[in-house]
Design a protein around this motif. Structure first.
Motif, PDB file in Angstrom:
ATOM      1  N   HIS A  67      -5.988   2.778  -6.745  1.00  0.00           N
ATOM      2  CA  HIS A  67      -5.849   1.442  -7.342  1.00  0.00           C
ATOM      3  C   HIS A  67      -4.479   1.188  -7.969  1.00  0.00           C
ATOM      4  O   HIS A  67      -4.052   0.062  -8.090  1.00  0.00           O
ATOM      5  CB  HIS A  67      -6.914   1.227  -8.422  1.00  0.00           C
ATOM      6  N   PHE A  68      -3.830   2.239  -8.458  1.00  0.00           N
ATOM      7  CA  PHE A  68      -2.618   2.030  -9.229  1.00  0.00           C
ATOM      8  C   PHE A  68      -1.496   2.963  -8.807  1.00  0.00           C
ATOM      9  O   PHE A  68      -1.728   4.078  -8.374  1.00  0.00           O
ATOM     10  CB  PHE A  68      -2.874   2.294 -10.722  1.00  0.00           C
ATOM     11  N   ARG A  69      -0.278   2.515  -9.006  1.00  0.00           N
ATOM     12  CA  ARG A  69       0.870   3.415  -9.026  1.00  0.00           C
ATOM     13  C   ARG A  69       1.166   3.641 -10.500  1.00  0.00           C
ATOM     14  O   ARG A  69       1.166   2.723 -11.296  1.00  0.00           O
ATOM     15  CB  ARG A  69       2.080   2.769  -8.350  1.00  0.00           C
ATOM     16  N   PHE A  70       1.402   4.854 -10.860  1.00  0.00           N
ATOM     17  CA  PHE A  70       1.487   5.155 -12.285  1.00  0.00           C
ATOM     18  C   PHE A  70       2.286   6.427 -12.452  1.00  0.00           C
ATOM     19  O   PHE A  70       1.958   7.456 -11.887  1.00  0.00           O
ATOM     20  CB  PHE A  70       0.064   5.340 -12.829  1.00  0.00           C
ATOM     21  N   LEU A  75      -3.428   7.935 -14.544  1.00  0.00           N
ATOM     22  CA  LEU A  75      -3.895   7.013 -15.585  1.00  0.00           C
ATOM     23  C   LEU A  75      -5.161   7.564 -16.239  1.00  0.00           C
ATOM     24  O   LEU A  75      -5.292   7.592 -17.465  1.00  0.00           O
ATOM     25  CB  LEU A  75      -4.160   5.628 -14.982  1.00  0.00           C
ATOM     26  N   ILE A  76      -6.089   8.029 -15.418  1.00  0.00           N
ATOM     27  CA  ILE A  76      -7.348   8.556 -15.957  1.00  0.00           C
ATOM     28  C   ILE A  76      -7.081   9.792 -16.807  1.00  0.00           C
ATOM     29  O   ILE A  76      -7.647   9.946 -17.891  1.00  0.00           O
ATOM     30  CB  ILE A  76      -8.338   8.862 -14.807  1.00  0.00           C
ATOM     31  N   LEU A 102      -2.953   2.558 -21.775  1.00  0.00           N
ATOM     32  CA  LEU A 102      -3.055   3.691 -22.703  1.00  0.00           C
ATOM     33  C   LEU A 102      -3.131   3.210 -24.146  1.00  0.00           C
ATOM     34  O   LEU A 102      -3.841   3.798 -24.966  1.00  0.00           O
ATOM     35  CB  LEU A 102      -1.875   4.637 -22.506  1.00  0.00           C
ATOM     36  N   ALA A 146      -4.370  10.535 -18.444  1.00  0.00           N
ATOM     37  CA  ALA A 146      -3.715  10.141 -19.693  1.00  0.00           C
ATOM     38  C   ALA A 146      -4.735   9.541 -20.658  1.00  0.00           C
ATOM     39  O   ALA A 146      -4.715   9.817 -21.864  1.00  0.00           O
ATOM     40  CB  ALA A 146      -2.596   9.142 -19.405  1.00  0.00           C
ATOM     41  N   LEU A 147      -5.634   8.713 -20.137  1.00  0.00           N
ATOM     42  CA  LEU A 147      -6.682   8.141 -20.989  1.00  0.00           C
ATOM     43  C   LEU A 147      -7.570   9.247 -21.540  1.00  0.00           C
ATOM     44  O   LEU A 147      -7.913   9.269 -22.721  1.00  0.00           O
ATOM     45  CB  LEU A 147      -7.527   7.137 -20.198  1.00  0.00           C
ATOM     46  N   THR A 176       1.054  -0.109 -16.761  1.00  0.00           N
ATOM     47  CA  THR A 176      -0.120   0.685 -17.132  1.00  0.00           C
ATOM     48  C   THR A 176       0.039   1.381 -18.479  1.00  0.00           C
ATOM     49  O   THR A 176      -0.934   1.910 -19.009  1.00  0.00           O
ATOM     50  CB  THR A 176      -0.463   1.740 -16.049  1.00  0.00           C
ATOM     51  N   GLU A 214      -3.802   6.392  -9.913  1.00  0.00           N
ATOM     52  CA  GLU A 214      -5.020   6.281 -10.700  1.00  0.00           C
ATOM     53  C   GLU A 214      -5.398   7.601 -11.386  1.00  0.00           C
ATOM     54  O   GLU A 214      -5.749   7.593 -12.566  1.00  0.00           O
ATOM     55  CB  GLU A 214      -6.145   5.783  -9.789  1.00  0.00           C
ATOM     56  N   TYR A 236       5.398   8.539 -17.634  1.00  0.00           N
ATOM     57  CA  TYR A 236       4.875   7.505 -18.497  1.00  0.00           C
ATOM     58  C   TYR A 236       3.622   7.964 -19.220  1.00  0.00           C
ATOM     59  O   TYR A 236       3.467   7.841 -20.427  1.00  0.00           O
ATOM     60  CB  TYR A 236       4.513   6.287 -17.653  1.00  0.00           C
ATOM     61  N   ALA A 282       0.479   9.914 -24.081  1.00  0.00           N
ATOM     62  CA  ALA A 282      -0.730  10.690 -24.352  1.00  0.00           C
ATOM     63  C   ALA A 282      -0.669  11.256 -25.776  1.00  0.00           C
ATOM     64  O   ALA A 282       0.371  11.267 -26.403  1.00  0.00           O
ATOM     65  CB  ALA A 282      -0.871  11.804 -23.347  1.00  0.00           C
TER      66      ALA A 282
END
Lengths: 343, 343
Positions: free
Chosen positions: A331-334, A11-12, B106, A14-15, B102, A8, A338, A343
């Motif tokens: 919550h996630f595997r990420f 992911l955050i 993005l 990258a966002l 995921t 998670e 990736y 990004a």
């Protein structure tokens, strides 16, 4: 050099990169308990939002809709507490399965309204939508903190002591009782299940730490100490050493851990949703800290360990050191790779 | 005497009652496009939140994740436009199915970031959660409007003219093409599908109406004219008469309605998601209104009808009058009696 993020946090991150750098009036952007805006007054504005999803965050076979409404606001108020702020207003968005009796939506609203009243927050708007696959609830809270008092995650320094405002693992143990239908003493069950279903936002402790400048870094425990402490460490560029012997575990958690044949420390460090505050405080402020809590009528905080140079979270016991960085809920595997590609 | 509410409005009204009356610094609470706060500066603060749910608001077989990210922010910016305001900051909460790659999250973030850049908004925080049953997305936007310029839903007066900022039914027709896989001219399809998948928030028109005090009531069209006009009527304590001959329907919508064997007015009045602005303006300001739009480089608004004493929305045509109050999209059926019992 910091180690790569995964799951998670990756992911955050990258966002956040795709959203670009915030302008100067945004004091704290993505990656703390709240976003912090710096308008032209005496206060900074705090803004936070959290979503609860049926089957992920709650199971309606053991939480009532009234309790769910309470909790949806509480987890957001806990984020306000984790900045040292006080809440002002709330919006909520309700995704309601059309087949479910809408009377339940009002029970949920009443739970939300009760917590709002208890903590001086006003629900001023929101959204209602149909959600065929399950109930979900997003609450956003706006709050304020006087300029100069705001406590981010990023201020921990080596040598600071690490504290928590309450017993750990009660909520996780309560959840195990509910999920497995464990047969335990009714009073013990009541205490643990209540810790899970009706957590209390630690707004008073958060304001005290901020007002008296007793904390260098502050976060609320939503994903478990191992994960939430790792957030402080990463944001502050430090490491942390938890003393296994100091972790505050009640006899209740010991008892449930015994029934599950699990190490109670495991429940405590990885189990989330305690919604107590985890904070760091300079070594020399120890006495002042305990006096301030006592004067305010709050139970004394529990010393857990200390901040050290380096990175990562280590659990120290007579048997040796174990790295537990980020071992809590995720919550996630990420893949980091990736994330970088996109990004 | 106003008629009883039903469906989603009744649910919202019942929830609003359970939250109690807002304090004096809340200028507009539940029941307008945005909540409006009145801090001690020159501006009022606007605050809105909307949720999109897979299977209800979108179908990933025809909207890309990038477009979905765009739309999730656009529908909130549209609410800011509907108060005459400008957007400042956004939070977003993403409920992501763990089984889905995921990388898509993005792409979604990039769509959101693009609209944020286009309209001067900054994404400053949010939440990511697992959502096993389907993707969902909640966005909250904070904006501002100078004190005294804010345009609520409640200011329409009998005799006011009723306008809309663009063609109606394009989005609904685009959705029909997507859902039914209609074979139509590629250029026509492109225009209608884009209207549905990539709507534009009418922020410039909203600011113009507010700044020049040209609108007495203002709302964005999310649920269809029949429903959204009924909101203005109820909030203002007036009725409205739509002139069927004046409703702006493009040849594109006529063509799709023909293929569906549907009255194009039906698509236009009940179909939602145009995200144009529907507003009322005093009769004597007609010339000033059109000049202001022209000066700003905006297409002229379309006259739709007028505000009348009484209540409800009537569609007038040579064949007679038809009541169409609230005939647009409604998420729930909900008994008023139920609501009262639980309030």
């Amino acid at each position: 050099m910091t180690r790569p993020l995964s799951g998670e946090p990756a992911l955050i991150a990258a966002l956040a990169r795709s959203f670009g750098s915030p302008p100067l009036d945004v004091m704290v952007g993505i990656g703390d308990d709240c976003a912090v805006l710096d308008p032209n007054g005496a206060d900074c504005l705090l803004w936070t939002m959290d979503t609860l999803v049926e089957g992920v965050h709650f199971d309606l076979s053991y939480i009532s809709l009234f309790q769910l409404g309470r909790k949806a606001l509480t987890v957001n108020l806990s984020d306000i507490a984790a900045m040292g702020g006080e809440p002002l207003y709330a919006l909520f968005s309700l995704g309601w399965p059309p087949a479910r009796d809408t009377a339940g939506a009002l029970a949920l609203g009443k739970g939300l309204a009760q917590v709002a009243r208890d903590y001086g927050t006003v629900v001023i708007g929101g959204d209602t939508v149909a959600s065929p696959q399950g109930l979900m609830l997003t609450v956003a809270v706006m709050g304020r903190v006087p300029r100069g008092e705001m406590v981010p995650r990023s201020g921990a320094r080596p040598g600071d002591r690490l504290y928590v405002t309450g017993l750990l693992g009660e909520s996780a143990a309560g959840l195990e009782i509910l999920k497995r239908g464990l047969h335990v003493d009714p009073l013990l069950k009541q205490a643990l299940v209540t810790a899970h279903l009706e957590p209390q936002p630690q707004l008073q402790a958060g304001r005290l730490l901020a007002r008296e400048r007793l904390a260098t870094a502050l976060i609320d425990i939503s994903d478990g100490v191992a994960t939430d402490l790792a957030h402080i460490c990463r944001a502050s560029g430090v490491g942390a050493r938890l003393d296994a012997a100091l972790v505050p575990i009640s006899f209740r958690v010991w008892q449930v851990a015994g029934m599950l044949d699990r190490n109670p420390l495991d429940l405590v460090l990885k189990g989330g949703e305690d919604y107590h505050l985890l904070f760091t405080s300079p070594n020399e402020k120890g006495e002042e800290l305990f006096l301030a809590f006592a004067r305010t009528g709050l139970d004394p905080p529990h010393l857990l360990g200390e901040i050290v140079p380096g990175e990562g979270v280590v659990l120290s016991s007579p048997k040796g050191d174990t790295e537990i960085t980020g071992a809590g809920y995720n919550h996630f595997r990420f893949d980091q790779e990736y994330a970088l590609n996109f990004a």
